[in-house]
Scaffold this active site. Structure first.
Site, PDB file in Angstrom:
ATOM      1  N   LYS A   1     -20.683 -46.076 -45.672  1.00  0.00           N
ATOM      2  CA  LYS A   1     -20.670 -46.980 -44.516  1.00  0.00           C
ATOM      3  C   LYS A   1     -19.598 -48.040 -44.716  1.00  0.00           C
ATOM      4  CE  LYS A   1     -23.923 -49.956 -41.907  1.00  0.00           C
ATOM      5  NZ  LYS A   1     -25.335 -50.407 -41.874  1.00  0.00           N
TER       6      LYS A   1
ATOM      7  N   SER B   1     -27.748 -49.799 -37.710  1.00  0.00           N
ATOM      8  CA  SER B   1     -26.302 -49.918 -37.608  1.00  0.00           C
ATOM      9  C   SER B   1     -25.537 -48.812 -38.312  1.00  0.00           C
ATOM     10  CB  SER B   1     -25.858 -51.272 -38.165  1.00  0.00           C
ATOM     11  OG  SER B   1     -26.180 -51.390 -39.541  1.00  0.00           O
TER      12      SER B   1
ATOM     13  N   SER C   1     -31.593 -50.339 -40.402  1.00  0.00           N
ATOM     14  CA  SER C   1     -30.294 -49.734 -40.120  1.00  0.00           C
ATOM     15  C   SER C   1     -30.018 -48.420 -40.820  1.00  0.00           C
ATOM     16  CB  SER C   1     -29.164 -50.723 -40.450  1.00  0.00           C
ATOM     17  OG  SER C   1     -29.114 -51.747 -39.492  1.00  0.00           O
TER      18      SER C   1
END
Length: 450
Positions: free
Chosen positions: A75, A149, A173
């Protein structure tokens, strides 16, 4: 390409598959599905070079373990040396010269870093549609959100762009996009994995964790990310699972509720004991969460807001600005309530092996919508998507999302398990025992669709 790390890793070790071919296949998938915006940075040259080195090591008998030669995505909130950390924002990126510890541990295990995935800007959202690099699109319906996210990480896994992903989880997330896209997402117990080299959202709620295609893969990645072995404690054939009553389950989309009821019936028929439990202060979770996360996020972003406020997306900027005006006494009060919530969750777990609840009360929402209908009433998308996950960021209990079927329109549904404080090993063992009954194969609740 639906093989797991454990499956493809065995083939690499046996010499049946080359890490170079594996990386090339992932790069091809990234290029073919660039419309989904799963990646911000693709490390094609370095990934191929690392794959060649891994192949040479393995051929010499220098096999490092199950992640050796396996393409993993990171990420883009997590530092990879020499690669900008954009955080999905138009705010000027960071330029790290060192890997975050979790990335360093992956490299030491022989994993190949294939690229950095797209996300909701600064991890401050649940839909991954606010990103300077374009919205992350759902792999089964590009008009919908992949969750957030860590949306890009989930899409990358579903689409065969990598075999494992590193995500972050401050309010859900990892688990939210895992549920939305039909994969496994693990939020370990608070503090078990280092957050050094990770752009913070809320320093007391942030978690790093793996996103994978199976519980076994999550265990393999977690073991490497933590740097210590996972304790494979035996799990009884009959587990006691707590079903939270009240706030957490009172508002679910009808299809989610029906799926959860089928799941409970299926687990009961297999000899597990399901008991209702009460988390007394659960209804205060959103208020406590906001009064902790917003000011902690505002504190980190103060220097960037002073110089680059106009480069934030409007909604993320508004949340950060709100955090700057919260009172210190409200923050302290929220921290005190947090301690009570933690005791309440631990108290419920004293009477059962794990808690069981849906991961999301809704299926993946359309991109860009501000509210959704939940059980006949409108609710802000962000509030709805955080409802069932954010409590366990406040309390720090480990939790994991497993695929648990699909809606009539083919959108994945997730089931969430929450384990005792500080014992991710135990939660992983429980999840591995229940996975065949929830996710895998005809006749399971998931029907093998995850």
């Amino acid at each position: 390409m639906n093989e797991t790390i454990s499956e493809i890793g065995a083939r690499i070790r046996a010499g049946d598959v080359s890490p170079v071919d594996l990386v090339q296949s992932c790069l091809t998938r990234i290029a073919d599905r660039s419309d989904l915006n799963a990646f911000i940075t693709v490390l094609e040259d370095s990934a191929l070079s690392e794959a060649e080195a891994a192949a040479a090591e393995i051929s010499r008998g220098q096999y490092r373990g199950p992640l050796h030669g396996i393409p993993i995505s990171i990420k883009d909130l997590v530092d990879v040396a020499g690669v900008p950390t954009t955080s999905g924002s138009a705010v000027p990126p960071l330029h790290p010269t060192r890997d975050a510890p979790v990335v360093q541990r992956l490299r030491e295990a022989g994993a190949i870093i294939i690229g950095k995935t797209n996300l909701h800007e600064f991890a401050f959202g649940t839909t991954s549609d606010e990103s300077a690099f374009g919205p992350v699109r759902h792999p089964f319906d590009p008009s919908r959100s992949a969750g957030g996210s860590s949306g890009g990480a989930a899409v990358a896994l579903v689409e065969g762009m990598c075999y494992g992903s590193v995500g972050t989880d401050t309010g859900g997330s990892i688990r939210i996009p895992a549920a939305a896209c039909g994969i496994v997402g693990l939020k370990p117990a608070f503090g078990e994995l280092p957050c050094e080299g990770v752009v913070p959202l809320s320093t007391t709620c942030d978690h790093v964790g793996p996103m994978t295609r199976s519980v076994e893969d999550a265990r393999l990645m977690f073991q490497v990310l933590r740097g210590t072995r996972v304790n494979d404690a035996p799990v009884p054939s009959s587990l006691t699972l707590g079903i939270p009553t009240g706030y957490l389950l009172e508002r679910l989309e009808p299809e989610i509720r029906s799926a959860f009821e089928r799941l409970q019936a299926a687990l009961t028929s297999r000899g597990h004991v399901l008991v209702d439990v009460t988390i007394g202060l659960a209804r205060s979770t959103p208020d406590v969460y906001l009064h902790i996360v917003l000011p902690e996020a505002a504190a980190y972003h103060a220097r960037f807001l002073a110089q680059h406020a106009d480069r934030y997306s409007p909604n993320v900027r508004n949340r950060l600005e709100t955090g700057r005006y919260m009172l210190a006494e409200d923050y302290v009060r929220a921290m005190q309530l947090r301690e009570r919530l933690t005791r309440d969750v631990s108290g419920t777990l004293a009477a059962c092996d794990a808690l069981l609840l849906p991961t999301l009360p809704i299926a993946a929402p359309p991109l860009g919508v501000q509210s959704v209908d939940v059980d006949g009433r409108p609710e802000p998308v962000r509030a709805a998507m955080l409802r069932l996950t954010q409590l366990f960021n406040l309390t720090g209990h480990p939790s994991i999302s497993l695929p648990a079927g699909v809606t009539t329109s083919g959108l994945p549904i997730g089931a969430q398990l929450v384990g005792p404080a500080g014992d991710t090993d135990r939660l992983l063992a429980i999840a591995a025992a229940l996975e065949p009954q929830i996710t895998a194969g005809p006749g399971s609740v998931g029907g093998g669709t995850g």
